[in-house]
Write a protein that holds these residues in place. Structure first.
Motif, mmCIF file in Angstrom:
data_model
loop_
_atom_site.group_PDB
_atom_site.id
_atom_site.type_symbol
_atom_site.label_atom_id
_atom_site.label_comp_id
_atom_site.label_asym_id
_atom_site.label_seq_id
_atom_site.Cartn_x
_atom_site.Cartn_y
_atom_site.Cartn_z
ATOM 1 N N TYR A 1 0.822 -1.212 0.000
ATOM 2 C CA TYR A 1 0.000 0.000 0.000
ATOM 3 C C TYR A 1 0.857 1.264 0.000
ATOM 4 C CZ TYR A 1 -4.304 -2.641 0.808
ATOM 5 O OH TYR A 1 -5.373 -3.476 0.665
ATOM 6 N N LEU B 1 1.783 1.965 -3.514
ATOM 7 C CA LEU B 1 0.563 2.342 -4.222
ATOM 8 C C LEU B 1 0.174 3.797 -3.963
ATOM 9 C CD1 LEU B 1 -2.183 1.613 -5.670
ATOM 10 C CD2 LEU B 1 -3.005 1.054 -3.391
ATOM 11 N N ASP C 1 -9.009 2.662 -2.358
ATOM 12 C CA ASP C 1 -8.476 1.298 -2.367
ATOM 13 C C ASP C 1 -9.586 0.270 -2.256
ATOM 14 O OD1 ASP C 1 -5.913 2.307 -2.347
ATOM 15 O OD2 ASP C 1 -5.568 1.947 -0.211
ATOM 16 N N PHE D 1 -5.415 -5.913 -2.745
ATOM 17 C CA PHE D 1 -4.609 -6.693 -3.681
ATOM 18 C C PHE D 1 -5.314 -8.006 -3.985
ATOM 19 C CE2 PHE D 1 -1.632 -3.607 -2.056
ATOM 20 C CZ PHE D 1 -0.941 -3.241 -3.199
ATOM 21 N N ASP E 1 -1.499 -11.870 -4.071
ATOM 22 C CA ASP E 1 -1.372 -10.398 -4.035
ATOM 23 C C ASP E 1 -0.697 -9.888 -5.308
ATOM 24 O OD1 ASP E 1 -2.574 -10.194 -1.576
ATOM 25 O OD2 ASP E 1 -0.711 -10.019 -0.436
ATOM 26 N N TYR F 1 -3.465 -5.170 -8.204
ATOM 27 C CA TYR F 1 -4.219 -4.234 -7.361
ATOM 28 C C TYR F 1 -5.593 -3.988 -7.965
ATOM 29 C CZ TYR F 1 -5.707 0.258 -5.438
ATOM 30 O OH TYR F 1 -6.443 1.266 -4.862
#
Length: 334
Positions: free
Chosen positions: A113, A116, A144, A147, A229, A232
């Motif tokens: 994160y 990101l 958000d 993932f 993961d 995204y």
């Protein structure tokens, strides 16, 4: 006589204008996921904050779970002004002609994160949202979800385990390429149709953040989930530009504040919700949850990072490089 009639008419007009002026501005906010997901909860939070900060001048009506528009319909509805606000997943902007957004679909481009948010909350994110304006859309924020992880009815330990499997994806050329790179067969399908498709075997598996996987009950029809993961899934909160630009300046400012506060909330609960829903999936006993070893994760990463170069001509080398610069990602280090 004429003057009195005129006065009555003016008074009636003023009265009707006063009544009209008291009517709240209605914002229809449509989305395709369950109310209990991070996006669903954040949309409700924004509705509450918008009403509070505008002192009732704005009423946000939230329509969850595709009750107003389905995946494929909502963007057109926004451009036509039939709905004022959406929070589509970032994969939806490629088909709209803003292919740079597909940088978010590239596998393993964000390690966490922190990486990101350097992009979504920095200058690169702002540049991307600005590209929507010629389409009649104003981008307000990135939210958000989480993932993504792969699920199937058979174990997923290595990239080869997806070979020949029919995998549901969102409409995205990058995601198509990702699945083909793994030897899987990409199947584009509306989110609302996925559960039934998994149940009936129309598709073998899918990729989702845990909150989507759990709230859509996919754990009931998928025996294996591996926390890869690998990609995204996030959203851009967008509004019809003409509608937004037409709002009184003070109201627009209050809604921007409501959106900032909602974004902090959205990103906080996305992480919490995914963690909570992962526990719920494990406790259900219906899906075996696997955590890849460091070596297994690296095998997936090595298999999938070549997608970045394959998609350069579509997404644009410049935007991919600008993300690398923000996050420190180096594809040559693999």
């Amino acid at each position: 006589m004429k003057i009195s009639k005129l006065l009555v008419g003016l008074f009636a007009g003023a009265l009707s204008f006063a009544v009209y002026a008291q009517q709240p501005i209605v914002i229809k906010f449509s989305h395709v996921v369950a109310k209990e997901t991070p996006k669903g909860l954040a949309a409700e939070y924004f509705a509450k904050k918008a009403e509070e900060l505008t002192k009732g001048k704005v009423k946000v009506e939230v329509y969850a779970n595709s009750t107003l528009y389905k995946d494929k319909e909502e963007m057109e509805a926004l451009q036509l002004g039939a709905v004022q606000m959406l929070a589509p997943s970032l994969a939806k902007f490629g088909p709209l002609g803003v292919k740079e957004f597909e940088v978010f679909d590239l596998p393993y481009i964000f390690d966490d994160y922190n990486d990101l948010h350097k992009v979504t909350q920095g200058p690169v994110g702002e540049q991307l949202l600005a590209k929507l304006q010629p389409k009649g859309i104003r981008g307000l924020a990135f939210w958000d979800n989480g993932f993504k992880s792969f699920s199937l009815n058979s174990p997923i330990k290595a990239p080869a385990d997806l070979k020949g499997k029919k995998m549901r994806i969102q409409s995205s050329k990058v995601l198509e390429e990702q699945m083909r790179t793994l030897g899987a067969l990409p199947q584009v399908m509306a989110f609302s149709e996925v559960y039934q498709a998994l149940q009936t075997g129309v598709v073998d598996g899918t990729e989702n953040p845990i909150s989507n996987f759990y709230t859509q009950k996919m754990h009931e029809v998928q025996k294996h989930l591996t926390l890869t993961d690998h990609g995204y899934l996030g959203y851009a909160v967008i509004v019809n530009k003409k509608f937004w630009d037409g709002l009184p300046a003070d109201v627009r400012g209050q809604l921007e504040t409501a959106m900032k506060e909602s974004t902090v909330y959205a990103n906080k609960i996305a992480k919490e919700q995914n963690d909570k829903d992962l526990d719920a999936v494990k406790k259900s006993g219906k899906t075996a949850v696997a955590v890849p070893t460091k070596e297994e994760r690296m095998a997936f990463k090595k298999a999938l990072v070549p997608v970045h170069q394959k998609m350069e001509s579509r997404i644009g080398k410049e935007i991919i490089q600008s993300v690398y610069k923000e996050t420190g990602f180096d594809p040559n280090s693999l």
